[in-house]
Design an enzyme around this catalytic site. Structure first.
Site, PDB file in Angstrom:
ATOM      1  N   LYS A   1       0.830  -1.213   0.000  1.00  0.00           N
ATOM      2  CA  LYS A   1       0.000   0.000   0.000  1.00  0.00           C
ATOM      3  C   LYS A   1       0.866   1.266   0.000  1.00  0.00           C
ATOM      4  O   LYS A   1       0.606   2.206  -0.744  1.00  0.00           O
ATOM      5  CB  LYS A   1      -0.952  -0.013   1.203  1.00  0.00           C
ATOM      6  CG  LYS A   1      -1.934  -1.174   1.200  1.00  0.00           C
ATOM      7  CD  LYS A   1      -2.947  -1.084   2.323  1.00  0.00           C
ATOM      8  CE  LYS A   1      -2.329  -1.238   3.689  1.00  0.00           C
ATOM      9  NZ  LYS A   1      -1.716  -2.582   3.885  1.00  0.00           N
ATOM     10  N   THR A   2       1.887   1.276   0.846  1.00  0.00           N
ATOM     11  CA  THR A   2       2.778   2.437   0.886  1.00  0.00           C
ATOM     12  C   THR A   2       3.515   2.590  -0.432  1.00  0.00           C
ATOM     13  O   THR A   2       3.667   3.702  -0.954  1.00  0.00           O
ATOM     14  CB  THR A   2       3.789   2.300   2.042  1.00  0.00           C
ATOM     15  OG1 THR A   2       3.081   2.188   3.277  1.00  0.00           O
ATOM     16  CG2 THR A   2       4.712   3.493   2.099  1.00  0.00           C
TER      17      THR A   2
ATOM     18  N   THR B   1      -5.778  -1.323   7.064  1.00  0.00           N
ATOM     19  CA  THR B   1      -5.799  -2.774   7.196  1.00  0.00           C
ATOM     20  C   THR B   1      -7.170  -3.265   7.644  1.00  0.00           C
ATOM     21  O   THR B   1      -7.402  -4.471   7.684  1.00  0.00           O
ATOM     22  CB  THR B   1      -4.741  -3.233   8.216  1.00  0.00           C
ATOM     23  OG1 THR B   1      -4.969  -2.558   9.469  1.00  0.00           O
ATOM     24  CG2 THR B   1      -3.335  -2.892   7.728  1.00  0.00           C
TER      25      THR B   1
ATOM     26  N   ARG C   1       6.557  -8.424   1.813  1.00  0.00           N
ATOM     27  CA  ARG C   1       7.437  -7.981   2.902  1.00  0.00           C
ATOM     28  C   ARG C   1       8.080  -9.176   3.592  1.00  0.00           C
ATOM     29  O   ARG C   1       9.275  -9.155   3.899  1.00  0.00           O
ATOM     30  CB  ARG C   1       6.642  -7.153   3.910  1.00  0.00           C
ATOM     31  CG  ARG C   1       7.455  -6.760   5.154  1.00  0.00           C
ATOM     32  CD  ARG C   1       6.661  -5.847   6.050  1.00  0.00           C
ATOM     33  NE  ARG C   1       6.440  -4.567   5.408  1.00  0.00           N
ATOM     34  CZ  ARG C   1       5.430  -3.755   5.692  1.00  0.00           C
ATOM     35  NH1 ARG C   1       4.527  -4.116   6.583  1.00  0.00           N
ATOM     36  NH2 ARG C   1       5.309  -2.603   5.074  1.00  0.00           N
TER      37      ARG C   1
ATOM     38  N   ASP D   1      -1.697   6.784   6.275  1.00  0.00           N
ATOM     39  CA  ASP D   1      -1.667   5.369   6.621  1.00  0.00           C
ATOM     40  C   ASP D   1      -2.565   5.108   7.834  1.00  0.00           C
ATOM     41  O   ASP D   1      -2.751   5.989   8.678  1.00  0.00           O
ATOM     42  CB  ASP D   1      -0.228   4.959   6.938  1.00  0.00           C
ATOM     43  CG  ASP D   1      -0.014   3.460   6.860  1.00  0.00           C
ATOM     44  OD1 ASP D   1      -0.929   2.754   6.392  1.00  0.00           O
ATOM     45  OD2 ASP D   1       1.066   2.998   7.265  1.00  0.00           O
TER      46      ASP D   1
END
Length: 364
Positions: free
Chosen positions: A84-85, A178, A237, A129
């Protein structure tokens, strides 16, 4: 790129407690943040996976550039570690605009948000965020800012308070969450484009591992990449984190080349099994199967059996076990599935499906 001083980081919340040292945890620690900055793709063409999201977002951005306008506000939802980032930074790069990064927990008052919004440049991208954790007063201010590019700044208190309208330059808000279900409908409806980030397929993660290995100057063969990808829980990640740990093992124990055998041996040292389960995951399954015959058993009882807090089992271990079909939540308690028995190489007792009914007293 601009970084808002209220956060100092673009990643999700830093992990704390039992989740902090999990090799397969989805939340970024400081090492992850530093490495991810070097590994992030710079445009949509480099971004791997999320095919539908990339295609739709590409249309949105191209149309905005053709009109000479700022892009619509974008909402990205999905589990931590899916990109997302990274996508927010790509949006800014594709629009040729600077990006300001902050987070919902950092905005506790409407004044905090007003200070950020009033300093935006025309066309700038504001990445917010964990947007669902923003305070309610700031959230209500954001409604007007997104829709009318205006905020009302309250000066004074009580009967003498005055609202001064402040015009804002057109900007693009990229919200990430999230937990999309916690967003109020009025906020969700103000986003022109919404996208849900899905977990990655193993073949996509193999491409991620190969790309990261190239950027990190790590030698890896296709079987080695497949082994790491298969244990990465569908999350880039985690794949990058496992790659770094396997790299360390290959440099110390081998000649630096990551093969399937080297990757498997390295991840065995770090207690990550072939399905991506770590020590905590296996402890929960083993307690459920060996001590309680597969359940049903209450969450509190299960947590005591593995020596962890109830919240740790529920929020750290269970989501992945449920997603993998190894554990099920029922009104009577937690139960193991046939896949859990097979994964641990155990044979279920004939009475495992029925349970003894007494464990429900300890909480579902």
């Amino acid at each position: 790129m601009n970084w808002d001083d209220t956060t100092g980081t673009s990643a999700e919340e830093r992990p704390v407690g039992p989740a902090a040292d999990r090799l397969v945890g989805p939340v970024a620690d400081r090492e992850d943040q530093a490495v991810e900055a070097a590994l992030r793709p710079k445009d949509l063409g480099e971004f791997i996976g999320q095919e539908k999201v990339r295609e739709q977002l590409d249309l949105v951005l191209r149309a905005a550039r053709a009109r000479g306008a700022t892009a619509d506000h974008v909402l990205l939802s999905g589990a931590p570690g899916l990109g997302k980032t990274t996508l927010s930074m790509i949006i800014a790069a594709e629009m040729g605009a600077p990006i300001r990064i902050t987070s919902g927990p950092a905005i506790q008052h409407a004044g905090d948000l007003a200070a950020i919004l009033s300093s935006l440049q025309e066309g700038e991208v504001l990445f917010l965020d964990e947007i669902h954790r923003m305070s309610r007063p700031a959230e209500e201010m954001l409604y007007m800012a997104m829709e009318d590019f205006r905020v009302d700044v309250i000066v004074g208190k009580g009967p003498g308070a005055t609202a001064i309208p402040l015009e804002l330059p057109p900007f693009t808000l990229v919200g990430a969450t999230t937990r999309a279900g916690l967003l109020p409908p009025p906020l969700r409806d103000r986003f022109g484009f919404t996208a849900h980030m899905e977990f990655y397929e193993p073949t996509e993660l193999e491409r991620v591992v190969h790309r990261s290995a190239g950027l990190l100057d790590v030698e890896i063969d296709p079987d080695g990449a497949a082994e790491i990808a298969g244990r990465s829980r569908g999350t880039p990640r985690i794949a990058n984190r496992l790659l770094r740990r396997v790299r360390d093992y290959a440099q110390v124990k081998a000649d630096g080349l990551i093969t399937q055998e080297i990757a498997a041996a390295a991840l065995a040292v770090y207690e990550v099994d072939a399905r991506g389960l770590d020590r905590l995951d296996r402890a929960v399954l083993e307690a459920l199967l060996k001590l309680f015959g597969g359940g049903p058993v209450g969450l509190s009882t299960l947590a005591v059996a593995v020596g962890e807090e109830r919240e740790t089992v529920e929020e750290v271990a269970e989501p992945f076990l449920v997603r993998e079909g190894l554990l099920a939540r029922t009104p009577r308690g937690r139960i193991a599935t046939p896949a859990a028995w097979a994964h641990l190489g155990l044979t279920p007792p004939r009475s495992s499906a029925a349970g003894n009914g007494q464990q429900d007293l300890f909480g579902a």
